[in-house]
Design a protein around this motif. Structure first.
Motif, PDB file in Angstrom:
ATOM      1  N   ASP A 142       0.809  -1.215   0.000  1.00  0.00           N
ATOM      2  CA  ASP A 142       0.000   0.000   0.000  1.00  0.00           C
ATOM      3  C   ASP A 142       0.847   1.271   0.000  1.00  0.00           C
ATOM      4  OD1 ASP A 142       0.990  -0.352   2.522  1.00  0.00           O
ATOM      5  OD2 ASP A 142      -0.940  -0.609   3.514  1.00  0.00           O
ATOM      6  N   MET A 143       1.936   1.307   0.783  1.00  0.00           N
ATOM      7  CA  MET A 143       2.788   2.496   0.812  1.00  0.00           C
ATOM      8  C   MET A 143       3.513   2.695  -0.513  1.00  0.00           C
ATOM      9  SD  MET A 143       2.277   3.969   3.651  1.00  0.00           S
ATOM     10  CE  MET A 143       3.567   5.197   3.456  1.00  0.00           C
ATOM     11  N   HIS A 144       3.972   1.622  -1.125  1.00  0.00           N
ATOM     12  CA  HIS A 144       4.651   1.739  -2.422  1.00  0.00           C
ATOM     13  C   HIS A 144       3.685   2.230  -3.497  1.00  0.00           C
ATOM     14  CE1 HIS A 144       7.912  -1.394  -1.131  1.00  0.00           C
ATOM     15  NE2 HIS A 144       8.006  -0.253  -0.495  1.00  0.00           N
ATOM     16  N   PHE A 145       2.465   1.724  -3.481  1.00  0.00           N
ATOM     17  CA  PHE A 145       1.487   2.172  -4.471  1.00  0.00           C
ATOM     18  C   PHE A 145       1.145   3.647  -4.268  1.00  0.00           C
ATOM     19  CE2 PHE A 145      -3.094   2.652  -5.614  1.00  0.00           C
ATOM     20  CZ  PHE A 145      -2.917   2.630  -6.981  1.00  0.00           C
ATOM     21  N   TRP A 146       1.042   4.068  -3.015  1.00  0.00           N
ATOM     22  CA  TRP A 146       0.716   5.472  -2.749  1.00  0.00           C
ATOM     23  C   TRP A 146       1.877   6.378  -3.167  1.00  0.00           C
ATOM     24  CZ3 TRP A 146      -2.819   8.714  -2.703  1.00  0.00           C
ATOM     25  CH2 TRP A 146      -2.731   9.944  -2.051  1.00  0.00           C
ATOM     26  N   ARG A 147       3.107   5.916  -3.010  1.00  0.00           N
ATOM     27  CA  ARG A 147       4.263   6.696  -3.467  1.00  0.00           C
ATOM     28  C   ARG A 147       4.283   6.858  -4.971  1.00  0.00           C
ATOM     29  NH1 ARG A 147       9.541   4.128  -0.759  1.00  0.00           N
ATOM     30  NH2 ARG A 147      10.508   5.558  -2.260  1.00  0.00           N
ATOM     31  N   ALA A 148       3.651   5.950  -5.690  1.00  0.00           N
ATOM     32  CA  ALA A 148       3.567   6.060  -7.154  1.00  0.00           C
ATOM     33  C   ALA A 148       2.354   6.878  -7.584  1.00  0.00           C
ATOM     34  CB  ALA A 148       3.509   4.670  -7.770  1.00  0.00           C
ATOM     35  N   LEU A 149       1.254   6.785  -6.850  1.00  0.00           N
ATOM     36  CA  LEU A 149       0.028   7.479  -7.241  1.00  0.00           C
ATOM     37  C   LEU A 149       0.042   8.951  -6.846  1.00  0.00           C
ATOM     38  CD1 LEU A 149      -2.855   7.138  -8.440  1.00  0.00           C
ATOM     39  CD2 LEU A 149      -3.633   6.633  -6.126  1.00  0.00           C
ATOM     40  N   GLN A 150       0.640   9.275  -5.710  1.00  0.00           N
ATOM     41  CA  GLN A 150       0.611  10.647  -5.204  1.00  0.00           C
ATOM     42  C   GLN A 150       1.258  11.656  -6.150  1.00  0.00           C
ATOM     43  OE1 GLN A 150       2.428  11.078  -1.354  1.00  0.00           O
ATOM     44  NE2 GLN A 150       1.415  13.033  -0.941  1.00  0.00           N
ATOM     45  N   PRO A 151       2.426  11.371  -6.768  1.00  0.00           N
ATOM     46  CA  PRO A 151       2.993  12.358  -7.702  1.00  0.00           C
ATOM     47  C   PRO A 151       2.075  12.680  -8.880  1.00  0.00           C
ATOM     48  CG  PRO A 151       4.651  10.749  -7.088  1.00  0.00           C
ATOM     49  CD  PRO A 151       3.357  10.245  -6.551  1.00  0.00           C
ATOM     50  N   LEU A 152       1.340  11.704  -9.392  1.00  0.00           N
ATOM     51  CA  LEU A 152       0.399  11.984 -10.472  1.00  0.00           C
ATOM     52  C   LEU A 152      -0.710  12.922 -10.009  1.00  0.00           C
ATOM     53  CD1 LEU A 152      -0.067   8.448 -12.087  1.00  0.00           C
ATOM     54  CD2 LEU A 152       1.270  10.344 -12.972  1.00  0.00           C
ATOM     55  N   MET A 153      -1.227  12.680  -8.820  1.00  0.00           N
ATOM     56  CA  MET A 153      -2.293  13.527  -8.297  1.00  0.00           C
ATOM     57  C   MET A 153      -1.769  14.930  -7.993  1.00  0.00           C
ATOM     58  SD  MET A 153      -4.146  10.680  -5.849  1.00  0.00           S
ATOM     59  CE  MET A 153      -5.833  11.295  -5.967  1.00  0.00           C
ATOM     60  N   ASP A 154      -0.541  15.037  -7.480  1.00  0.00           N
ATOM     61  CA  ASP A 154       0.057  16.347  -7.228  1.00  0.00           C
ATOM     62  C   ASP A 154       0.252  17.120  -8.529  1.00  0.00           C
ATOM     63  OD1 ASP A 154       0.197  16.142  -4.467  1.00  0.00           O
ATOM     64  OD2 ASP A 154       2.152  15.148  -4.508  1.00  0.00           O
ATOM     65  N   PHE A 155       0.654  16.415  -9.580  1.00  0.00           N
ATOM     66  CA  PHE A 155       0.876  17.074 -10.865  1.00  0.00           C
ATOM     67  C   PHE A 155      -0.415  17.710 -11.380  1.00  0.00           C
ATOM     68  CE2 PHE A 155       1.358  17.442 -15.405  1.00  0.00           C
ATOM     69  CZ  PHE A 155       2.688  17.780 -15.589  1.00  0.00           C
ATOM     70  N   VAL A 156      -1.517  16.975 -11.290  1.00  0.00           N
ATOM     71  CA  VAL A 156      -2.798  17.500 -11.768  1.00  0.00           C
ATOM     72  C   VAL A 156      -3.272  18.675 -10.913  1.00  0.00           C
ATOM     73  CG1 VAL A 156      -5.213  16.914 -12.186  1.00  0.00           C
ATOM     74  CG2 VAL A 156      -3.434  15.264 -12.722  1.00  0.00           C
ATOM     75  N   LEU A 157      -3.113  18.571  -9.595  1.00  0.00           N
ATOM     76  CA  LEU A 157      -3.545  19.662  -8.716  1.00  0.00           C
ATOM     77  C   LEU A 157      -2.692  20.902  -8.910  1.00  0.00           C
ATOM     78  CD1 LEU A 157      -4.252  17.662  -5.443  1.00  0.00           C
ATOM     79  CD2 LEU A 157      -5.932  18.654  -6.998  1.00  0.00           C
ATOM     80  N   ASP A 158      -1.387  20.747  -9.106  1.00  0.00           N
ATOM     81  CA  ASP A 158      -0.519  21.897  -9.366  1.00  0.00           C
ATOM     82  C   ASP A 158      -0.879  22.564 -10.687  1.00  0.00           C
ATOM     83  OD1 ASP A 158       0.771  21.339  -7.019  1.00  0.00           O
ATOM     84  OD2 ASP A 158       2.459  20.294  -7.963  1.00  0.00           O
ATOM     85  N   MET A 159      -1.181  21.758 -11.690  1.00  0.00           N
ATOM     86  CA  MET A 159      -1.593  22.310 -12.980  1.00  0.00           C
ATOM     87  C   MET A 159      -2.899  23.089 -12.841  1.00  0.00           C
ATOM     88  SD  MET A 159      -3.115  20.320 -16.231  1.00  0.00           S
ATOM     89  CE  MET A 159      -4.564  20.103 -15.193  1.00  0.00           C
ATOM     90  N   ASP A 160      -3.845  22.543 -12.072  1.00  0.00           N
ATOM     91  CA  ASP A 160      -5.115  23.219 -11.881  1.00  0.00           C
ATOM     92  C   ASP A 160      -4.941  24.502 -11.077  1.00  0.00           C
ATOM     93  OD1 ASP A 160      -8.159  22.911 -12.158  1.00  0.00           O
ATOM     94  OD2 ASP A 160      -7.926  23.262 -10.000  1.00  0.00           O
ATOM     95  N   ALA A 161      -4.019  24.502 -10.097  1.00  0.00           N
ATOM     96  CA  ALA A 161      -3.745  25.712  -9.334  1.00  0.00           C
ATOM     97  C   ALA A 161      -3.124  26.782 -10.215  1.00  0.00           C
ATOM     98  CB  ALA A 161      -2.828  25.400  -8.159  1.00  0.00           C
ATOM     99  N   GLY A 162      -2.260  26.376 -11.151  1.00  0.00           N
ATOM    100  CA  GLY A 162      -1.687  27.328 -12.087  1.00  0.00           C
ATOM    101  C   GLY A 162      -2.725  27.955 -12.997  1.00  0.00           C
ATOM    102  N   MET A 163      -3.752  27.173 -13.360  1.00  0.00           N
ATOM    103  CA  MET A 163      -4.833  27.711 -14.178  1.00  0.00           C
ATOM    104  C   MET A 163      -5.635  28.729 -13.391  1.00  0.00           C
ATOM    105  SD  MET A 163      -6.104  24.175 -15.996  1.00  0.00           S
ATOM    106  CE  MET A 163      -7.578  24.940 -16.661  1.00  0.00           C
ATOM    107  N   ASP A 164      -5.861  28.481 -12.077  1.00  0.00           N
ATOM    108  CA  ASP A 164      -6.644  29.410 -11.264  1.00  0.00           C
ATOM    109  C   ASP A 164      -5.912  30.716 -11.030  1.00  0.00           C
ATOM    110  OD1 ASP A 164      -8.583  27.507 -11.140  1.00  0.00           O
ATOM    111  OD2 ASP A 164      -7.970  26.717  -9.182  1.00  0.00           O
ATOM    112  N   LYS A 165      -4.564  30.686 -10.943  1.00  0.00           N
ATOM    113  CA  LYS A 165      -3.810  31.907 -10.682  1.00  0.00           C
ATOM    114  C   LYS A 165      -3.862  32.884 -11.849  1.00  0.00           C
ATOM    115  CE  LYS A 165      -0.536  29.761  -7.489  1.00  0.00           C
ATOM    116  NZ  LYS A 165       0.878  29.374  -7.264  1.00  0.00           N
ATOM    117  N   LYS A 166      -4.138  32.377 -13.041  1.00  0.00           N
ATOM    118  CA  LYS A 166      -4.157  33.256 -14.215  1.00  0.00           C
ATOM    119  C   LYS A 166      -5.411  34.095 -14.281  1.00  0.00           C
ATOM    120  CE  LYS A 166      -1.278  30.208 -16.979  1.00  0.00           C
ATOM    121  NZ  LYS A 166      -1.168  29.380 -18.207  1.00  0.00           N
ATOM    122  N   GLY A 167      -6.391  33.797 -13.430  1.00  0.00           N
ATOM    123  CA  GLY A 167      -7.622  34.571 -13.450  1.00  0.00           C
ATOM    124  C   GLY A 167      -8.826  33.693 -13.616  1.00  0.00           C
ATOM    125  N   THR A 168      -9.980  34.285 -13.375  1.00  0.00           N
ATOM    126  CA  THR A 168     -11.232  33.547 -13.440  1.00  0.00           C
ATOM    127  C   THR A 168     -12.049  33.903 -14.674  1.00  0.00           C
ATOM    128  OG1 THR A 168     -12.287  35.251 -12.090  1.00  0.00           O
ATOM    129  CG2 THR A 168     -11.351  33.369 -10.930  1.00  0.00           C
TER     130      THR A 168
END
Length: 393
Positions: A142-168
């Motif tokens: 479970d810990m190894h799988f989470w270490r592989a899944l978490q970076p993908l989820m972080d990448f998507v959330l960071d991308m979405d945060a970058g879209m929000d910073k540009k304006g609404t």
């Protein structure tokens, strides 16, 4: 003898000498990687010099020849010898960094129609990432799988945060090219995350008592954030997925809590995954890691490399089904609930059996153990006995 049977089985069309040569080459890769890993770990432990990981320097070959299942299998064999921290983690990190670089190059171009080549390369890295996490036995933890899944989820959330910073402002007033690129990025990563959750959701399920509390809380936090940003089923599926994959991904996301309802209408399976395989996330059986591993033959010993349970059906319930303890779900099953037959009381089943003839009653007793117990009650057979043998008495 085992190799002769392997060639005679029709798995490969190569003659026996070539099969022996291929097995020897795979074994050479395993032995060389084992020696390199031991030497690298000794140098790292001595801390005399900052040694370069030889496995990382070989990853460029895998990216350039990603369509070759044998090349990807060799890289996985090497990662397995280097272990989780120095092998698999480095492998996934390099793939994600390359994916980020290709996406950044694609977004810098002025014209969106010229970004296709970069996004295809990013998709190739993402396909390898998905296949490694899906097929490797090390990610049954479970810990190894989470270490592989978490970076993908972080990448998507960071991308979405970058879209929000540009304006609404709405997309038609903003830069249309950048907006289309961001949508395309989401269409790459969200289906990949959805497929991984579909295939291995039971490993980090919130209902599992074996999952550490820290991991469960972290995963639930990501679920809440994704449900706010990407709570629609359409965000997680695309036309490259089969209809079965789309329905299963939606059901798992509903079970996890990312989406709150399912769409009534199901998309038709257009079969694009087979016609344009390079655009899909999953590889075909012939070009997959498991296919290449199957073609290695019995001479190469690496039984603990691939996971034995990676399919959506391979969970607790389906293991009981294979053992014959529960029946298969059929059309009388709610997609998110239990089979209807399991909700019916034994007294009701017994009452229904009273309307059957003795031949039908015998057939019903062969369905399962519980029905056999109900169907063999004296009360049911008493009326049939009296009807058939009353004239004799």
């Amino acid at each position: 003898e085992g190799m002769i049977k392997y060639v005679a089985s029709g798995i490969t069309t190569l003659p026996l000498p070539m099969v022996h040569l291929r097995a020897s080459l795979y074994q050479t890769v395993i032995d060389s990687a084992k020696l390199s890993a031991l030497e690298y770990l000794k140098l790292s432990a001595s801390q005399k010099c900052s040694s370069v990981n030889p496995f990382v320097s070989m990853l460029g070959i895998c990216i350039r020849h990603h369509q070759s299942a044998s090349t990807r299998l060799c890289m996985l064999l090497m990662a397995h010898q280097f272990g989780m921290d120095h092998g698999y983690t480095k492998y996934l990190k390099v793939l994600l960094n390359l994916c980020h670089q290709y996406i950044a190059l694609g977004k810098r171009l002025q014209f969106p129609q010229n970004t296709g080549n970069h996004f295809e390369r990013a998709n190739a890295c993402l396909r390898i990432y998905h296949e490694v996490v899906k097929e490797s036995a090390v990610f049954d933890n479970d810990m190894h799988f989470w270490r592989a899944l978490q970076p993908l989820m972080d990448f998507v959330l960071d991308m979405d945060a970058g879209m929000d910073k540009k304006g609404t402002c709405p997309p038609q007033q903003a830069d249309d090219g950048a907006h289309r690129c961001n949508v395309r990025i989401a269409n790459l990563f969200l289906p990949c995350i959805g497929l991984l959750l579909m295939e291995r959701h039971s490993i980090i399920s919130a209902n599992s008592s074996k999952v550490p509390e820290k991991l469960r809380r972290s995963f639930n936090g990501y679920v809440m954030r994704f449900s706010e940003k990407f709570g629609d089923e359409e965000d997680w599926v695309n036309d490259k997925m089969t209809s079965v994959e789309r329905s299963r991904v939606a059901l798992v996301l509903l079970k996890v809590g990312i989406i709150s309802f399912l769409h009534d209408g199901q998309k038709e399976d257009k079969g694009n995954a087979s016609e344009n395989e390079s655009a899909s996330i999953t590889y075909s059986t012939l070009h997959s890691l498991r296919g290449a591993h199957f073609r290695m033959g019995p001479k190469v010993k690496c039984d603990d490399l691939l996971a034995k349970m990676t399919r959506y059906e391979d969970n607790e319930e389906d293991s009981l089904r294979r053992k014959g303890r529960i029946r298969d779900r059929d059309e009388d099953t709610h997609p998110c609930g239990n089979p209807i037959v399991e909700l019916i009381n034994d007294d009701i089943i017994q009452y229904v059996f009273t309307f059957l003839g003795y031949k039908k009653l015998v057939q019903m007793t062969t369905i399962c153990k519980s029905w056999r117990k109900i169907g063999n009650e004296n009360m049911l057979w008493k009326q049939h006995f009296q009807k058939r043998f009353r004239p004799i008495f």
